[in-house]
Scaffold this active site. Structure first.
Site, short mmCIF file in Angstrom:
data_model
loop_
_atom_site.label_atom_id
_atom_site.label_comp_id
_atom_site.label_asym_id
_atom_site.label_seq_id
_atom_site.Cartn_x
_atom_site.Cartn_y
_atom_site.Cartn_z
N GLU A 171 0.84 -1.21 0.00
CA GLU A 171 0.00 0.00 0.00
C GLU A 171 0.88 1.26 0.00
O GLU A 171 0.52 2.27 -0.59
CB GLU A 171 -0.96 0.01 1.20
CG GLU A 171 -1.90 -1.20 1.28
CD GLU A 171 -3.00 -1.22 0.21
OE1 GLU A 171 -3.13 -0.23 -0.53
OE2 GLU A 171 -3.72 -2.24 0.14
N HIS A 234 -7.94 -7.92 -5.87
CA HIS A 234 -9.00 -8.61 -5.13
C HIS A 234 -9.39 -9.91 -5.82
O HIS A 234 -9.66 -10.92 -5.17
CB HIS A 234 -10.26 -7.73 -5.00
CG HIS A 234 -10.18 -6.78 -3.85
ND1 HIS A 234 -10.80 -5.55 -3.84
CD2 HIS A 234 -9.57 -6.90 -2.65
CE1 HIS A 234 -10.54 -4.94 -2.69
NE2 HIS A 234 -9.79 -5.74 -1.96
N HIS A 249 -3.47 -9.83 1.78
CA HIS A 249 -4.06 -8.77 0.95
C HIS A 249 -3.00 -8.01 0.14
O HIS A 249 -3.12 -7.84 -1.07
CB HIS A 249 -4.84 -7.84 1.87
CG HIS A 249 -5.44 -6.67 1.17
ND1 HIS A 249 -6.49 -6.81 0.29
CD2 HIS A 249 -5.14 -5.34 1.20
CE1 HIS A 249 -6.80 -5.62 -0.19
NE2 HIS A 249 -6.00 -4.71 0.34
P1 NAD Z 1 -5.26 -8.08 10.30
O1 NAD Z 1 -6.01 -7.07 11.06
O2 NAD Z 1 -5.89 -9.40 10.07
O3 NAD Z 1 -3.84 -8.30 10.99
C1 NAD Z 1 -2.94 -9.24 10.47
C2 NAD Z 1 -2.42 -10.19 11.55
O4 NAD Z 1 -1.46 -9.52 12.34
C3 NAD Z 1 -3.49 -10.68 12.50
O5 NAD Z 1 -3.24 -12.03 12.79
C4 NAD Z 1 -3.26 -9.85 13.75
O6 NAD Z 1 -3.70 -10.51 14.92
C5 NAD Z 1 -1.77 -9.68 13.73
N1 NAD Z 1 -1.25 -8.48 14.37
C6 NAD Z 1 -1.78 -7.25 14.37
N2 NAD Z 1 -0.93 -6.39 14.94
C7 NAD Z 1 0.15 -7.09 15.33
C8 NAD Z 1 1.38 -6.74 15.96
N3 NAD Z 1 1.68 -5.48 16.25
N4 NAD Z 1 2.27 -7.73 16.20
C9 NAD Z 1 2.02 -9.01 15.85
N5 NAD Z 1 0.87 -9.41 15.24
C10 NAD Z 1 -0.04 -8.44 14.99
O7 NAD Z 1 -4.85 -7.57 8.84
P2 NAD Z 1 -4.38 -6.14 8.27
O8 NAD Z 1 -3.51 -6.49 7.15
O9 NAD Z 1 -3.90 -5.22 9.31
O10 NAD Z 1 -5.75 -5.52 7.72
C11 NAD Z 1 -6.52 -6.16 6.75
C12 NAD Z 1 -7.94 -5.66 6.88
O11 NAD Z 1 -7.96 -4.26 6.67
C13 NAD Z 1 -8.89 -6.27 5.86
O12 NAD Z 1 -10.05 -6.68 6.54
C14 NAD Z 1 -9.21 -5.13 4.92
O13 NAD Z 1 -10.50 -5.21 4.38
C15 NAD Z 1 -9.07 -3.95 5.82
N6 NAD Z 1 -8.79 -2.69 5.11
C16 NAD Z 1 -9.59 -1.64 5.35
C17 NAD Z 1 -9.37 -0.43 4.72
C18 NAD Z 1 -10.25 0.75 5.03
O14 NAD Z 1 -10.14 1.77 4.35
N7 NAD Z 1 -11.08 0.66 6.02
C19 NAD Z 1 -8.30 -0.30 3.83
C20 NAD Z 1 -7.48 -1.40 3.61
C21 NAD Z 1 -7.73 -2.59 4.26
#
Ligand code: NAD
Length: 348
Positions: A171, A234, A249
Site C-alpha cells: 500500500e 481482489h 491482501h
Molecule cells: P489483520 O487485522 O488481520 O492483521 C494481520 C495479523 O497480524 C493478525 O493475525 C493480527 O492478529 C496480527 N497483528 C496485528 N498487529 C500485530 C502486531 N503489532 N504484532 C504481531 N501481530 C499483529 O490484517 P491487516 O492487514 O492489518 O488488515 C486487513 C484488513 O484491513 C482487511 O479486513 C481489509 O478489508 C481492511 N482494510 C480496510 C481499509 C479501510 O479503508 N477501512 C483499507 C485497507 C484494508
C-alpha cells in the site's frame, strides 16, 4: 502536516498519547478491543487505563456479524453507555470491525483506532471506512465514520513478521504510484527491509491518503484512485483463497498492480520498458505469482467490485507514475492481452 485529517496523530509514545486523549474525552468507561495477537504483543505496551478488555479471534474469517454480536454482548455486559469509549487495538480487521461496532452501539459511541500493522497504519485507519464481511462478500456491510482519533506509532510494528510488513508495504508503494513519483523514487532507493525505520514512510503515506480522502471522503470520484491494483488484486486474492491457497491482501495487491500496469500498457499509456522495469522491481520484493486467473475467471471475479456501475468493471489505472485515472473501462480482449503480457514478464 498539510492535508492530514486533524484526528490523526503520530507519536512514538503511543501510550502517553492515548492516555492523554482518554483524559480529554473523559468517558465514563473505556473498553479496549483486541485479538489474541494484539493482546499478547500490543496490550502490554499500554498502561491499564481501560475498564474492560474485549478479545475476539484474529483474522479476516472472523470479521463478520457473529463476532460483532459477541462484541456488542460484551459491551452491554460491561455496562458501556453513550458516554463510553472503545479503543480498537489491532490491524485492519479490528479497526474496521471495532469502528463499525462502536458506530452502531447505542446509535454510536466514541472510538479511537490504534492500528498495529503497517497496512492498517498507512491505509485502513485513514478515511473512515468501517465494516465487516457478509455472506462471503468483503466489506459488504458498513458505514463511513471517522474515529475520534487515530494514534500511529511504529512501536507496534516491531512484533509483526516480515511477511505482514511486506504485505502492508504494497500500500505504501501504491501511494507512490498513484500520487507522487518522487515518493516512489524514494521508496525504490530504500529497498524493503523489516529493519526499516518506518517513520518517514508512515508520514508520507498517511499524508497522501489523507489528501485524497479529504478531497473525496465518500468515494464519488478521486478516492477511487486508491483502488489502483485492487480490482485485479481482489480477484487474485479471492481466486487464491477459493483454491485453498494462502495469500495476504498486500501480496495480492502487488500482483494486481503489476497486472494493471500491463493493462495501462494495453491502453498505450505506459511504455513496455517502464512496465518491465517496475514489474521486475515488484517481483524482486513479492516474487512472481504464476497462478493468476485467466481473463474469463478474472472478469467473473471482478464483476462484484464495489466501484462498478451497471455491470461495467471500473478500473483505476496509471497514465504515468504519479498520475492515476479512475472509472476506466476496458474490453475483454484488453484484459486477456494484459494477462498474457503479465505471464510474458516472468522474470525469475
Ligand atoms: P489483520 O487485522 O488481520 O492483521 C494481520 C495479523 O497480524 C493478525 O493475525 C493480527 O492478529 C496480527 N497483528 C496485528 N498487529 C500485530 C502486531 N503489532 N504484532 C504481531 N501481530 C499483529 O490484517 P491487516 O492487514 O492489518 O488488515 C486487513 C484488513 O484491513 C482487511 O479486513 C481489509 O478489508 C481492511 N482494510 C480496510 C481499509 C479501510 O479503508 N477501512 C483499507 C485497507 C484494508
Amino acid at each position: 502536516m498539510e492535508g492530514l485529517p486533524a484526528y490523526i496523530q503520530f507519536n512514538r509514545e503511543a501510550d502517553e498519547e492515548i492516555w492523554s486523549l482518554v483524559k480529554r474525552l473523559a468517558p465514563d468507561k473505556v473498553a479496549i478491543l483486541v485479538d489474541e495477537n494484539t493482546r499478547k504483543f500490543c496490550l502490554p505496551l499500554l498502561s491499564e487505563y481501560y475498564d474492560q478488555v474485549i478479545e475476539v479471534k484474529s483474522g479476516e474469517q472472523n470479521k463478520n456479524l457473529s463476532t460483532c454480536s459477541q462484541i456488542w454482548d460484551q459491551m452491554t455486559e460491561a455496562g458501556l453507555s453513550r458516554k463510553s469509549l472503545l479503543i480498537n487495538l489491532g490491524g485492519g480487521v479490528i479497526g474496521d470491525m471495532g469502528g463499525f461496532v462502536a458506530s452502531t452501539y447505542k446509535r454510536g459511541i466514541r472510538f479511537i483506532n490504534v492500528p498495529t500493522t503497517l497496512l492498517s497504519q498507512v491505509d485502513a485507519s485513514i478515511g473512515g471506512k468501517l465494516g465487516i464481511d457478509y455472506k462471503g462478500l468483503k466489506n459488504h456491510i458498513g458505514v463511513f465514520k471517522d474515529p475520534d482519533a487515530v494514534i500511529l506509532s511504529d512501536v507496534f510494528l516491531k512484533t509483526l513478521n516480515e511477511r505482514q510488513l511486506r504485505s502492508g508495504y504494497a500500500e505504501v508503494i501504491k501511494h507512490g504510484f498513484i500520487w507522487d513519483k518522487n515518493y516512489l523514487k524514494d521508496i525504490r532507493n530504500r529497498s524493503f527491509s523489516n529493519e526499516e525505520d518506518w517513520d518517514l514512510l508512515l508520514v508520507r503515506s498517511v499524508e497522501i491518503k489523507g489528501e485524497i480522502v479529504e478531497e473525496d471522503p465518500l468515494e464519488k470520484g478521486l478516492r477511487k484512485i486508491l483502488n489502483f491494483g485492487h480490482t485485479m488484486g481482489h480477484a487474485v486474492e479471492t481466486y487464491h483463497l477459493e483454491n485453498g491457497k494462502d495469500m495476504l491482501h498486500g501480496e495480492a495487491v502487488a500482483v494486481g498492480m503489476i497486472m494493471e500496469l500491463c493493462l495501462s500498457h494495453q491502453l498505450g499509456w505506459m511504455e513496455a520498458a517502464q512496465v518491465r522495469d517496475l514489474s521486475t522491481w515488484l517481483f524482486g520484493i513479492y516474487g512472481y505469482v504464476q497462478s493468476v486467473p485467466d481473463a474469463d475467471s478474472l472478469i467473473k471475479l471482478m464483476i462484484h467490485d464495489k466501484k462498478n456501475d451497471a455491470g461495467q468493471i471500473n478500473f483505476s489505472l496509471l497514465r504515468a507514475v504519479g498520475s492515476c485515472q479512475y472509472d476506466v473501462q476496458v474490453n475483454r480482449q484488453q484484459i486477456e492481452n494484459a494477462v498474457a503480457y503479465y505471464h510474458g514478464l516472468d522474470v525469475k
